[in-house]
Enzyme design. Structure first.
Site, mmCIF file in Angstrom:
data_model
loop_
_atom_site.group_PDB
_atom_site.id
_atom_site.type_symbol
_atom_site.label_atom_id
_atom_site.label_comp_id
_atom_site.label_asym_id
_atom_site.label_seq_id
_atom_site.Cartn_x
_atom_site.Cartn_y
_atom_site.Cartn_z
ATOM 1 N N GLU A 1 38.594 37.581 30.609
ATOM 2 C CA GLU A 1 40.470 37.874 29.936
ATOM 3 C C GLU A 1 40.446 36.424 29.208
ATOM 4 O O GLU A 1 40.780 36.415 27.597
ATOM 5 C CB GLU A 1 41.539 37.608 30.619
ATOM 6 C CG GLU A 1 41.194 38.708 31.417
ATOM 7 C CD GLU A 1 40.926 38.018 33.566
ATOM 8 O OE1 GLU A 1 41.644 39.070 33.791
ATOM 9 O OE2 GLU A 1 40.511 37.444 32.935
ATOM 10 N N ASP A 6 40.242 39.485 36.497
ATOM 11 C CA ASP A 6 40.638 38.711 37.315
ATOM 12 C C ASP A 6 40.647 39.765 38.432
ATOM 13 O O ASP A 6 40.585 40.918 38.430
ATOM 14 C CB ASP A 6 41.811 38.437 37.270
ATOM 15 C CG ASP A 6 42.418 37.202 36.480
ATOM 16 O OD1 ASP A 6 41.312 36.136 35.954
ATOM 17 O OD2 ASP A 6 43.371 36.687 35.565
ATOM 18 N N ASP A 42 42.777 41.437 40.550
ATOM 19 C CA ASP A 42 43.788 41.748 40.403
ATOM 20 C C ASP A 42 44.369 43.015 39.582
ATOM 21 O O ASP A 42 43.269 43.163 39.011
ATOM 22 C CB ASP A 42 45.196 40.916 41.102
ATOM 23 C CG ASP A 42 45.099 40.894 38.566
ATOM 24 O OD1 ASP A 42 44.601 40.722 38.494
ATOM 25 O OD2 ASP A 42 46.347 39.884 38.909
ATOM 26 N N GLU A 66 45.942 43.715 37.151
ATOM 27 C CA GLU A 66 46.236 43.379 35.876
ATOM 28 C C GLU A 66 44.452 43.157 35.624
ATOM 29 O O GLU A 66 43.575 43.707 34.341
ATOM 30 C CB GLU A 66 47.128 42.764 35.691
ATOM 31 C CG GLU A 66 48.389 42.674 35.273
ATOM 32 C CD GLU A 66 48.428 43.768 34.481
ATOM 33 O OE1 GLU A 66 48.287 43.889 33.341
ATOM 34 O OE2 GLU A 66 49.715 44.853 34.831
ATOM 35 N N TYR A 79 42.113 31.728 43.148
ATOM 36 C CA TYR A 79 42.984 32.709 41.901
ATOM 37 C C TYR A 79 43.927 32.224 42.307
ATOM 38 O O TYR A 79 44.902 32.980 43.845
ATOM 39 C CB TYR A 79 42.009 33.953 42.202
ATOM 40 C CG TYR A 79 43.274 34.865 41.179
ATOM 41 C CD1 TYR A 79 42.954 34.612 39.700
ATOM 42 C CD2 TYR A 79 43.332 35.616 41.396
ATOM 43 C CE1 TYR A 79 43.452 35.387 38.941
ATOM 44 C CE2 TYR A 79 44.250 36.972 40.697
ATOM 45 C CZ TYR A 79 44.452 36.519 39.603
ATOM 46 O OH TYR A 79 44.774 37.461 38.445
ATOM 47 N N ARG A 83 47.137 34.364 41.906
ATOM 48 C CA ARG A 83 47.856 35.705 42.138
ATOM 49 C C ARG A 83 47.286 36.192 43.481
ATOM 50 O O ARG A 83 46.373 36.981 43.497
ATOM 51 C CB ARG A 83 48.024 36.445 40.771
ATOM 52 C CG ARG A 83 48.572 35.836 39.441
ATOM 53 C CD ARG A 83 48.744 36.649 38.530
ATOM 54 N NE ARG A 83 49.688 36.323 37.473
ATOM 55 C CZ ARG A 83 48.802 36.027 36.608
ATOM 56 N NH1 ARG A 83 47.307 35.276 36.119
ATOM 57 N NH2 ARG A 83 48.946 34.889 35.281
ATOM 58 N N HIS A 127 40.978 38.337 49.588
ATOM 59 C CA HIS A 127 40.964 37.384 49.164
ATOM 60 C C HIS A 127 41.149 35.780 50.058
ATOM 61 O O HIS A 127 41.698 36.229 50.970
ATOM 62 C CB HIS A 127 42.580 37.909 48.171
ATOM 63 C CG HIS A 127 41.567 39.166 47.865
ATOM 64 N ND1 HIS A 127 43.069 40.211 46.885
ATOM 65 C CD2 HIS A 127 40.751 39.869 46.992
ATOM 66 C CE1 HIS A 127 42.065 40.977 46.014
ATOM 67 N NE2 HIS A 127 40.917 41.324 46.394
#
Length: 765
Positions: free
Chosen positions: A9, A82, A84, A86, A307, A309, A354
């Site tokens: 990203e 990432d 997740d 998104e 990470y 989130r 995770h």
């Protein structure tokens, strides 16, 4: 030529990762999402199975072009966004763009994920790719579609019924309701008096306190001593019967264990950073992103935390092993429990594969890397490092002592004290608390049953109950999590939206709803109660999480939400009048005119109004002063606003000059004309400042006038071009005509052809 293209990203992430891969890999950044929904009605089409229309934003064109250029040359394309929803959606959008360009033939597409940016993690991820998860993409699309459908249908209704520029959101609106309801609780709160009594005691040279726990054999409750007279009666008896000495009649000693807090997840990191560092949720996530993506240490970019989130409390086995080793080296082997501490997440959607937020290496101590970080980065990293280490340390052992002094007619004073016997994890980290007043530390001398203690004084203290505190960032995040409103990754944007929309403001780091925020919340609760209901919102979040786990199909979920929602919107558009939607408070009746006095919000703020729009005479308006608001202003305060014009003096032409606040905001009046005060306070503006505004207004008015005739007809520059007016009618000037060349007769002809101004209808009394 690079055979492999890896897409992430952000450029910072790309820079850190590129050094871990060989020359056969090219790493590019997408700079976030490469496609977004068309920003107008119709981007989500419920009549066409919720088809979504995506566009490539103009500001992403050069990044997309760079990806396309390198994709043409690459054999394999790794999508390393990432891990997740998104991130999964960004990867999917990249593939869709390449598919639209016909670039996927003979290309190997691989999805790679990692929770930390280290050489080992990146190389392992590239060696063990997977496919794009349809479930995660569907879950992200479903959320995006729902938020779009709510925003693009509910917000326009607010514009029509309340005020232009307002917005409503699927999770934003329930969050606003929380803040408004807390303010209503505070306004409705009635304080209650109560008293506490304690003995001021002393043994040797050490003073300590013992609180009245029991009076005449009855255990006291909080409000049992409710006024000064009762307190004084009790004090008189206690002082007489206690005398100058009391005996320890019972001594109870206990030990209790206190366990460390688990490692950070997104929500707890936001809460703790707000409590201890004063960071907003947005700032916390921005700095955490920097620490995750990489910081230059000794000339090399190095990811420092995993990470940020995540809902998982899990720590990787290798990480736990290293953490235990660092604890042993720094604090001693006796500070490590026999088995690692394991924490289980309460979140149904937490993926244990995770990890919690932790340092990528516990060996990177905050002090060792401090010089490479700015102050905010260091403070947040220090918080994460300490919390992580503490989570794997032994419990603390707290010793408690309770000394009872029973005397007279079965009265009891009790002294409580505690001490940390074994610090354990407390030597590294202690979790913060919200809105809890810490008791004054009561250090007790060494006591034994039968000890005789000196009584210095027995004292009564008056107290009053306090209303619940307003939400801080930490307590709001905690409440959002407890109610299931949104998800931790969205909390920062929820809070920012409420602030940016002027629905709430911060005072001493506490959220206070504005008058606009209150009106919006009350309108939605009155007419869209289901959609700001906490339980409904939480169940919808759970349903969206089920989509990400592959347990629910997203299209039927959207349909089940959409059909009753749009039916409610259409019904309210017809059935709710603008006056009904715009909340107003009736304050009383004007004694001079007999007309009602009310307070309401308008386009330029909150104002008081005498009369109604249906009266023959135009209503009178007055704006509120700073500190006054819709819910608290009284009738007396409202009437004072109409006596407030400040006389400032006169213009050179002899026009009287005054300042005030009206329906359309603060203004200066000169003669019968007005000029708005854009910047400044009408209650502190000077005559010189007012005259400068008047001068600018007169120049603007002069530039507005093209021609004037004796009978009042004028040719003016208007917002949409030059026009002719006589005050009653406005006439449009033909485009090919010079307005300066118009004669009086030309103007009369233009006005004769112009339609009459529409009169505002007034209902008969």
């Amino acid at each position: 030529m690079a055979k492999n293209l890896l897409i992430v990203e952000s450029p910072a992430k790309a820079k850190t990762i590129e050094k871990y891969l060989g020359k056969d890999h090219k790493v590019l950044a997408s700079y976030g999402h490469v496609r977004d929904l068309l920003a107008k009605t119709g981007a989500v089409d419920p009549d066409n199975n919720f088809e979504m229309t995506y566009v490539e934003p103009d500001d992403k064109k050069k990044h997309i072009d760079a990806i396309i250029k390198e994709a043409k040359k690459a054999d394999t394309i790794y999508l390393a966004t990432d891990l997740d929803r998104e991130g999964e959606a960004i990867s999917w959008h990249v593939v869709e763009i390449l598919k639209d360009r016909g670039l996927l033939e003979d290309k190997d597409i691989k999805r790679v994920v990692f929770s930390e940016i280290t050489k080992k993690a990146i190389q392992e991820a590239v060696a063990n790719p997977r496919q794009i998860s349809d479930e995660l993409v569907d879950a992200q699309q479903a959320r995006r579609a729902l938020d779009y459908l709510v925003g693009f249908n509910l917000s326009p209704l607010l514009w029509k019924k309340v005020r232009r520029g307002l917005s409503a959101g699927r999770v934003q609106s329930p969050a606003l309701r929380l803040i408004v309801e807390r303010e209503d609780e505070i306004n409705a709160f009635k304080s209650r008096e109560y008293w506490t009594i304690h003995g001021d005691l002393k043994k040797g040279g050490q003073a300590f306190e013992a609180s009245l726990n029991q009076f005449k054999g009855k255990k006291l409750k909080k409000f049992d001593i409710g006024n000064a007279q009762k307190a004084n009666d009790i004090l008189k008896q206690l002082r007489q019967q206690a005398g100058s000495e009391l005996t320890v009649t019972e001594l109870t000693q206990k030990e209790r264990k206190r366990k460390p807090a688990p490692p950070f997840i997104t929500s707890t990191l936001q809460q703790e950073a707000a409590r201890k560092l004063g960071f907003t949720a947005r700032k916390t996530m921005q700095i955490a992103q920097q620490l995750y993506e990489g910081i230059a240490i000794n000339g090399e970019s190095q990811g420092l935390i995993t990470y940020m989130r995540t809902d998982s409390l899990n720590l990787a086995d290798d990480a736990v092993k290293e953490i235990r080793g660092v604890i042993s080296d720094k604090y001693g082997a006796d500070q490590i429990p026999k088995k690692p501490n394991v924490y289980k997440s309460k979140s149904k959607n937490a993926q244990e594969a995770h990890e919690a937020i932790r340092p990528v290496s516990a060996a990177f101590t905050p002090s060792d890397i401090k010089s490479a970080l700015n102050n905010d980065q260091f403070r947040l990293y220090d918080l994460v490092w300490k919390r992580t280490l503490a989570s794997q340390m032994i419990h603390a052992t707290i010793g408690t002592v309770a000394a009872d002094f029973t005397f007279g007619d079965d009265h009891n004073l009790r002294a409580n004290g505690s001490t940390v016997l074994i610090k354990g994890f407390l030597s590294v980290y202690e979790e913060g608390l919200d809105d809890v007043k810490k008791d004054k530390e009561n250090r007790l001398p060494k006591l034994a049953k039968g000890d005789v203690i000196k009584v210095r004084e027995i004292i009564g203290n008056q107290h009053f109950t306090e209303p619940p505190p307003r939400y801080s960032e930490a307590t709001l995040v905690k409440a959002l999590e407890e109610y299931g409103i949104g998800r931790p990754s969205t909390y920062a944007s929820i809070i920012s939206t409420l602030l940016n929309r002027d629905y709430v403001e911060l005072d001493k780091k506490r959220f206070i709803p504005t008058d606009v925020g209150k009106v919006v919340a009350r309108f939605l609760e009155a007419h869209f109660d289901t959609y700001v209901d906490y339980e409904f919102t939480a169940k919808l979040e759970d349903a969206l999480d089920a989509v990400s786990r592959g347990e629910t199909d997203w299209k039927p979920l959207l349909k089940s939400f959409w059909e009753p929602f749009i039916e409610r919107v259409e019904h309210k558009e017809e059935s709710v009048s603008r006056e009904e939607a715009q909340y107003k408070r009736e304050l009383g009746t004007d004694p001079k005119t007999g007309k009602p006095v009310s307070v309401r919000i308008g386009k330029y703020g909150t104002f008081v109004q005498i009369g109604t729009k249906d009266d023959e005479e135009k209503p009178q308006f007055a704006g509120l002063l700073p500190g006054q608001n819709l819910d608290s202003i009284t009738f007396e305060e409202a009437m004072e606003l109409f006596k407030l014009p400040r006389d400032l003096g006169e213009t050179e032409e002899g026009e009287k000059v005054s300042a005030n606040i009206g329906r359309f905001g603060p203004y200066v009046r000169y003669g019968n004309k007005f000029v708005s005060i854009k910047d400044g306070d009408p209650y502190s503006i000077t005559l010189d400042e007012a005259l400068e505004l008047i001068k600018e207004k007169k120049i603007a008015d002069a530039n507005k006038i093209i021609q004037q005739f004796d009978d009042g007809i004028e040719v003016l520059n208007g917002r949409y071009g030059p026009y002719v007016t006589n005050g009653k009618k406005n006439g449009k000037i033909p485009k090919d005509t010079d307005p300066k060349s118009l004669s009086h007769a030309d103007c009369v002809e233009i006005l004769n052809k112009a339609p009459a101004k529409k009169k505002r209808r007034r209902k008969k009394k």
